[in-house]
Motif scaffolding. Structure first.
Motif, mmCIF file in Angstrom:
data_model
loop_
_atom_site.group_PDB
_atom_site.id
_atom_site.type_symbol
_atom_site.label_atom_id
_atom_site.label_comp_id
_atom_site.label_asym_id
_atom_site.label_seq_id
_atom_site.Cartn_x
_atom_site.Cartn_y
_atom_site.Cartn_z
ATOM 1 N N THR A 147 0.810 -1.221 0.000
ATOM 2 C CA THR A 147 0.000 0.000 0.000
ATOM 3 C C THR A 147 0.844 1.271 0.000
ATOM 4 O OG1 THR A 147 -0.118 -0.067 2.423
ATOM 5 C CG2 THR A 147 -1.893 -1.149 1.196
ATOM 6 N N ALA A 148 2.151 1.162 0.093
ATOM 7 C CA ALA A 148 3.024 2.344 0.111
ATOM 8 C C ALA A 148 3.009 3.022 -1.255
ATOM 9 C CB ALA A 148 4.445 1.932 0.468
ATOM 10 N N PRO A 149 3.154 4.343 -1.304
ATOM 11 C CA PRO A 149 3.218 5.047 -2.592
ATOM 12 C C PRO A 149 4.410 4.555 -3.401
ATOM 13 C CG PRO A 149 2.936 6.591 -0.757
ATOM 14 C CD PRO A 149 3.252 5.263 -0.159
ATOM 15 N N PRO A 150 4.297 4.528 -4.728
ATOM 16 C CA PRO A 150 5.409 4.047 -5.550
ATOM 17 C C PRO A 150 6.570 5.035 -5.546
ATOM 18 C CG PRO A 150 3.663 4.929 -6.934
ATOM 19 C CD PRO A 150 3.140 4.928 -5.530
ATOM 20 N N GLY A 151 7.764 4.514 -5.861
ATOM 21 C CA GLY A 151 8.939 5.373 -5.943
ATOM 22 C C GLY A 151 9.639 5.519 -4.607
ATOM 23 N N ARG A 152 10.811 6.152 -4.651
ATOM 24 C CA ARG A 152 11.587 6.369 -3.426
ATOM 25 C C ARG A 152 11.465 7.823 -2.995
ATOM 26 N NH1 ARG A 152 16.040 8.907 -5.545
ATOM 27 N NH2 ARG A 152 16.551 8.370 -7.714
ATOM 28 N N ARG A 153 11.588 8.048 -1.683
ATOM 29 C CA ARG A 153 11.464 9.401 -1.150
ATOM 30 C C ARG A 153 12.564 10.291 -1.725
ATOM 31 N NH1 ARG A 153 7.866 10.254 2.683
ATOM 32 N NH2 ARG A 153 6.957 8.492 3.820
ATOM 33 N N SER A 154 12.173 11.519 -2.085
ATOM 34 C CA SER A 154 13.138 12.431 -2.707
ATOM 35 C C SER A 154 12.580 13.842 -2.712
ATOM 36 C CB SER A 154 13.414 11.989 -4.161
ATOM 37 O OG SER A 154 14.069 13.003 -4.889
ATOM 38 N N LYS A 155 13.453 14.817 -2.571
ATOM 39 C CA LYS A 155 13.047 16.201 -2.774
ATOM 40 C C LYS A 155 12.752 16.417 -4.253
ATOM 41 C CE LYS A 155 15.696 18.282 1.017
ATOM 42 N NZ LYS A 155 16.752 19.266 1.367
ATOM 43 N N GLN A 156 11.938 17.402 -4.544
ATOM 44 C CA GLN A 156 11.655 17.681 -5.958
ATOM 45 C C GLN A 156 12.952 18.061 -6.667
ATOM 46 O OE1 GLN A 156 9.474 21.231 -7.677
ATOM 47 N NE2 GLN A 156 7.915 19.660 -7.998
#
Length: 693
Positions: free
Chosen positions: A32-41
């Motif tokens: 259920t986690a959002p796709p992709g890895r955490r990152s600043k814009q």
């Protein structure tokens, strides 16, 4: 004995679940986690590029889309804060302001990749139209999005293309300007042949599982062109002996090993106005040395032209890039049948190298086919937008074949509301198709406000010797000055906008045309409140409607845009001004008889004693009123707006219709004033019924 750590649950209690249950919860949480890895814009990304191949192919695991003929652009979206950047990180925010505004409406936190194009009537990209785009009058801008790179604090670069495309479709709600570039369910060869027939620049093939690698020219993204196109660096221009053109051809080349290699002359594809704009770009770059590795022989005879025109070369510093179409390159690297397609200010000259087609078999293998899908859906009905861009103080536009120069565009015409001359002209451009039936072929009384509504204004009727030669005029005789004069006549959109450019905030046409100058199209009842409020005007208009209904007379009403209501009765050019005036007098008397306490039909203001004036004398020759959809030089930039009769009720305000909402109302309601140009009433029958009331 080794100690173990007991984790706590969200409510602070010890989690004594079995290892199997803990693993199950971990899997569910990951799912259920959002796709992709955490990152600043990210900022200043370089777009991923496609490799050019020589032919289409059919291979499983690839998806296909249109190769749009425009400017590649990455958009960084932070709600209503938006930045659009070109391939070389040049800002497109002001240049393509409608796209910038449309992206703000999305209100998302994302980075998207796409192509900005101008579309023609068939919905196809027109690069020459994009290259010359200055404002919405030059064509419809579209931003076709095909990828999303970051969303809501998470980088999507490492996700497969199909996953990114699904997120893009879920995130972006398309509007008239922001569109999604579709993938097509077709074989590569089938899709390519359809693209050829439709006149598209080419197609793009992408591996369905490809990740996004910024700045890489990847072999997992391929481009196949239907015609040969190439970016070229401009190294100079020629001018043939005796030619009246600003230049006869461009001298162009590409970078190879750090040097500029000559690829030929381009002598077609220019218009006069394009050459004028290009010469402004050339002049600061003129130099005395050739920038090419070898000085080209610009007067070299050929088999087909043994005696070429004598040409002189002017060399330029190699800073500018253009796009060229051509049939093929000779063994010497010279283009055959080249044609200029447009300037490329989104590309840097030092990056321009010859794109060599790679054999497709080096990149992919042929395989089975997919199903065919329609390439481009029917484009939505084209809506008229603005004429002038929001920055340039002076702009020239070609309208109906006439060059109109618009100046002082930031001058405030409504200072309190900060509405400019540019805003006024853009408004008249948008409503011109609706206004023209009530302006066309009618002499005008020009009410000029060159310094806005708070500046000095003046009426101008005589334009003899003062108007451009293409403006139509209508003669009249001034007995007081014993000389012939001329009214200006509005004939089309160009003359309407010329009138507006003179500072005519409002438009005041005759009730008759030059074809039948003594026979008006309509009879007018003008309700002027004097000291009374607008509710009394509405009451008088409702009574007028009751009287007209009883006589079987059709009529239209509109706000004056100032303080009153105008009621128009169609005459069909069957009666004279005198007959129209006397018919209006009968109606005015009947209204006054029913509302004697607060109305008046006295022409002299002092005799009205503050009564609401029922004016029928507007039906004299040369008398004028602000026409339908005209702006008024009043606070709030009000508009004289046609109404449904049922809208004419207490609570209606003059400011309900203004420069900001009139166009949207027209889109919604259409032209409510059309009946005033209809067949016209039978005045004899109507008078019999009126006399019986």
């Amino acid at each position: 004995m080794a100690s173990s750590t007991v984790k706590k649950t969200a409510d602070g209690r010890k989690d004594r679940s079995s290892p199997a249950k803990k693993r199950k919860r971990a899997v569910e949480k990951t799912a259920t986690a959002p796709p992709g890895r955490r990152s600043k814009q990210p900022v200043n990304l370089q777009p991923m590029l496609a490799t050019l191949v020589d032919q289409p192919f059919d291979e499983p695991g690839w998806v296909y889309e249109v190769k749009w003929d425009g400017y590649r652009a990455l958009a960084y979206l932070q709600g209503n804060k938006v930045t659009i950047a070109s391939r070389n990180n040049k800002s497109f925010d002001e240049k393509f302001y409608p796209v910038h505004a449309a992206l703000k409406q999305l209100n998302v936190q994302a980075v998207v990749d796409g192509e900005i194009v101008v579309t023609d009537r068939n919905g196809l990209a027109d690069f020459s139209g994009l290259q010359g785009w200055r404002s919405e009058a030059d064509g419809d801008l579209k931003y076709y999005l095909f990828d999303i790179l970051w969303l809501d604090g998470r980088s999507l670069l490492d996700l497969p293309l199909t996953k990114r495309r699904a997120i893009l479709r879920k995130t972006i709600r398309p509007n008239q300007t922001i569109l999604l570039s579709e993938n097509f369910d077709a074989t590569g060869t089938e899709f390519f042949h359809i693209a050829e027939k439709m006149g598209l620049e080419g197609i793009i093939a992408k591996k369905a599982d490809s990740v996004y690698t910024p700045g890489l020219r990847s072999k997992e993204w391929l481009k196949i062109k239907t015609a040969k196109r190439q970016e070229m660096v401009i190294g100079g221009f020629t001018r043939n002996e005796g030619s009246s053109k600003l230049f006869s051809s461009l001298l162009v080349g590409v970078r190879r090993g750090g040097k500029l290699v000559y690829t030929g002359k381009i002598g077609t594809g220019f218009t006069v106005s394009m050459q004028q704009q290009m010469m402004k770009q050339f002049e600061p770059l003129i130099t005395g040395r050739s920038p090419f590795e070898s000085i080209p022989d610009i007067n070299k005879p050929s088999r087909f032209r043994p005696d070429p025109p004598k040409a002189e070369a002017t060399w330029l510093k190699p800073k500018l890039v253009c796009e060229v179409s051509y049939r093929e390159l000779t063994t010497e690297g010279i283009m055959r049948h080249p044609s200029f397609e447009g300037m490329r200010d989104d590309k840097q000259a030092k990056q321009v190298v010859l794109e060599e087609e790679k054999p497709v078999t080096e990149v992919v293998q042929r395989s089975s086919a997919l199903h065919r899908k329609k390439i481009i859906s029917a484009s939505s009905k084209k809506e008229r937008k603005t004429l002038l861009n929001p920055t340039d103080e002076t702009q020239v536009r070609s309208i109906n074949g006439h060059e109109l120069k618009f100046t002082n565009l930031s001058k405030l015409y409504w200072p309190k509301e900060k509405i400019t001359k540019r805003d006024m002209l853009n408004y008249y451009y948008q409503v011109a198709p609706f206004m023209l039936p009530y302006m066309k072929d009618r002499p005008q009384s020009l009410n000029r406000h060159p310094n806005g509504i708070n500046g000095e204004s003046f009426y101008q009727k005589d334009v003899k010797g003062k108007a451009p030669g293409w403006i139509a005029t209508f003669p009249y005789r001034s007995e007081a000055e014993a000389r012939d004069k001329e009214f200006m006549v509005c004939t089309d959109e160009s003359s309407l906008l010329y009138i507006a450019s003179l500072g005519c905030i409002e438009m005041n046409p005759w009730s008759s045309t030059v074809q039948t100058p003594d026979h008006p199209d309509w009879c007018i009842i003008d309700l002027d409140p004097d000291k009374h409020g607008f509710d009394k005007v509405i009451e008088a208009a409702q009574v007028t409607k009751q009287i007209l209904d009883a006589a079987g007379v059709q009529a239209c009403c509109k706000t004056s845009g100032s303080t009153g209501i105008h009621i128009y009765i169609p005459l069909g050019r069957k009666y004279t001004y005198e007959q129209s005036k006397e018919f209006g007098r009968v109606i005015a008397k009947l209204v006054h008889q029913r509302l004697p306490r607060f109305t008046s039909i006295e022409r002299i203001k002092a005799n009205r004693k503050g009564g609401l004036y029922i004016d029928f004398l507007q039906n004299r020759p040369q008398a004028t009123l602000a026409t339908a959809y005209s702006l008024r030089p009043k606070p709030g930039a009000t508009v004289s707006m046609p109404l449904h009769w049922e809208e004419l009720k207490k609570g209606l305000r003059m400011t309900d219709f203004n420069i900001h909402n009139a166009v949207e109302r027209l889109k919604s309601e259409g032209d409510l004033f059309k009946p005033v140009l209809g067949k016209g009433i039978d005045m004899t029958k109507a008078l019999k019924k009126l006399n019986a009331l």
